[in-house]
Design a protein around this motif. Structure first.
Motif: not given
Length: 525
Positions: A52-61, A116-119, A155-163
């Motif tokens: 999920l983390s990989s796909h999400t970062y790829q999507l954000f990129k 929370r991650i999904e949100w 992304i780096d602060a909030d999403f990365q912390i949750l992941i």
């Protein structure tokens, strides 16, 4: 304690240990399976979060690149990545649901974190959409500032912390399950070792206990069997308790006692049989001797009869020859010849009559005529007849202790007995003869006593045999045939009485016979 109880306790302990070991093995296997499955789920959740983390970062990129340099694939890559992200979230939700089902409500926090991650992903996607829809030029500073804020801060602060929080939690759960799995395996190993030691100790203790309890009783049983095998039937096995082998020993002792008793009984029966065989053998030998004696008596009887009958027959024939030889004789001479012939014929008739009487007595065919008589009268009559025999130089006295001796007997035969005894005393005895009539048990007794030379022991044994004549009779008298005492014995026994002679050399003879007052004339016909 009985061996069955010992065996039951030992096998019960072993069975308990086996059951506990089986339970521990089952429990350990289930625990290991549980922890393995939980560890596997934790690994899958961790891997799914990584995906999920990989796909999400790829999507954000992809969004960042599209917003900066333009969307070259017209949103195809973003749509694909969004599908992967949705699939990852669906897989995570399913895996976490399995963990909740396996572990319990403590895994609900993971569902909350996933929400929370999904949100957060939805929020970031909205931010990207809002920035694209703002109409600002991608080359403008404001556009780049807002995009940088989304990429760097949110992304780096909030999403990365949750992941990171999710990954750390799942890694901790993986580590925890591995620790629990190792603890379960260690517990299973320790339990197996303890159960094995307990089983070995119990088995060793049971073996030692049974060996110590079985060796001595079995040795005693073996020694007892060997002793009995050697014929020692008095050997008994020592019984020291109430175990099964002691009961076997008691049964063995009882069996040996019965065997000894049976052997004693067989020995007694064998001895009795041998005694009976010896007795029967003696009887057979006695019968054989009797038969031999009877045969000898028969031969002697024939010889004696021939001898006794030859003399009177010779006299008769001689007198007849004398009468026929020569010329005529007067009547007196013929009369003397006939008288001598008649005397010889009478002597022959008496011999035949006595022989016939003895033979009938032996066959139980004596003919007597029993009637009520006075024995005293018969004795007086016989004594008077004896005094008239011509022996005037001998004194015959009668002694009687009874006034009346009523018996049932054949008077002619009883008087014949008294006459035979009296004639023997007159002919072969001394100078004084006594005839005594006494009371006897159940009847009366007649005794003829003389003071003559008496009889030897050998002569007393044969006095009642036919044609036997003692040395005194052979020397002093030639007219007898040796049938008087056998005839007297036959008459007395036919009346149910008894006759006997007692004598010592030089002290005379006592001839005594008894008659019952009421005889059993079983021999009479």
């Amino acid at each position: 304690m009985r061996y069955l109880t010992k065996l039951t306790l030992s096998f019960s302990v072993l069975l308990t240990i086996a059951l506990v070991s089986a339970f521990l093995a089952f429990w350990s296997a289930r625990s290991a399976e549980y922890h393995l499955e939980r560890s596997h789920l934790a690994h899958r959740v961790h891997e799914q979060y990584l995906s999920l983390s990989s796909h999400t970062y790829q999507l954000f990129k992809q969004f960042g690149d599209a917003m900066l340099i333009g969307d070259r694939d017209q949103g195809t890559g973003e749509a694909r990545l969004l599908g992967e992200i949705r699939n990852d979230i669906t897989q995570l939700r399913s895996l976490i649901a399995e963990e909740v089902k396996m572990v319990g409500d403590e895994e609900v926090e993971e569902l909350q974190l996933l929400s929370r991650i999904e949100w957060q992903i939805q929020y970031l996607l909205r931010e990207f959409s809002r920035l694209q829809e703002s109409g600002a030029a991608p080359e403008s500073l404001a556009y780049k500032t807002q995009l940088s804020e989304i990429l760097d801060e949110k992304i780096d602060a909030d999403f990365q912390i949750l992941i990171a929080e999710a990954l750390v939690g799942e890694q901790a759960e993986v580590d925890e399950t591995e620790v629990e799995l190792r603890a379960a395996i260690a517990l299973f190993q320790n339990s197996a070792v303890i159960a094995g030691l307990m089983a070995a100790i119990t088995a060793l203790f049971g073996i030692v206990l049974l060996r110590r309890g079985l060796t001595r009783p079995l040795q005693r049983l073996l020694e007892g069997a060997e002793a009995v095998g050697h014929g020692e039937l008095d050997h008994r096995i020592e019984v020291s308790g109430g175990t099964e082998l002691d009961r076997v020993a008691e049964a063995f002792n009882q069996m040996i006692a019965k065997v000894a008793e049976r052997q004693d009984s067989l020995s007694a029966s064998r001895d009795a049989l041998e005694l009976e065989v010896s007795r029967r053998t003696a009887q057979l030998e006695k019968l054989l001797q009797t038969l031999r004696q009877t045969e000898a008596n028969r031969k002697r009887l024939l010889a004696d009869v021939s001898h006794e009958l030859r003399t009177p027959l010779t006299i008769i024939r001689g007198e007849a020859d004398v009468a026929l030889r020569g010329g005529d004789r007067d009547a007196g001479e013929y009369r003397e010849v006939l008288l001598r012939t008649r005397e010889a014929a009478d002597h022959t008739a008496r011999i035949v009559d006595d022989l016939l009487f003895v033979a009938r007595q032996e066959n139980g065919e004596i003919r007597i005529n029993p009637q009520a008589v006075d024995l005293e009268e018969l004795v007086r009559r016989a004594v008077a007849a004896g005094r008239a025999l011509g022996e005037t130089d001998k004194d015959v006295t009668l002694e009687t202790a009874v006034t009346s001796a009523k018996v049932r007997a054949d008077p002619r035969r009883i008087q014949q007995v008294i006459t035979i005894l009296l004639e023997n005393a007159l002919r072969y005895g001394g100078e004084e003869i006594k005839v005594r009539l006494d009371q006897a048990p159940g009847g009366f007794a007649v005794t003829v006593i003389d003071d003559g030379p008496g009889l030897t022991e050998e002569e007393r044994e044969h006095v009642f045999e036919r044609f036997f004549r003692g040395s005194n009779a052979a020397l002093r008298y030639d007219g007898g045939a040796g049938l008087g005492l056998p005839v007297a014995k036959a008459i007395v026994e036919a009346h149910g009485g008894h006759i006997a002679l007692t004598s010592e050399p030089g002290k005379g003879v006592q001839a005594r016979f008894t008659l019952p007052a009421r005889p059993r004339l079983a021999a009479a016909s």
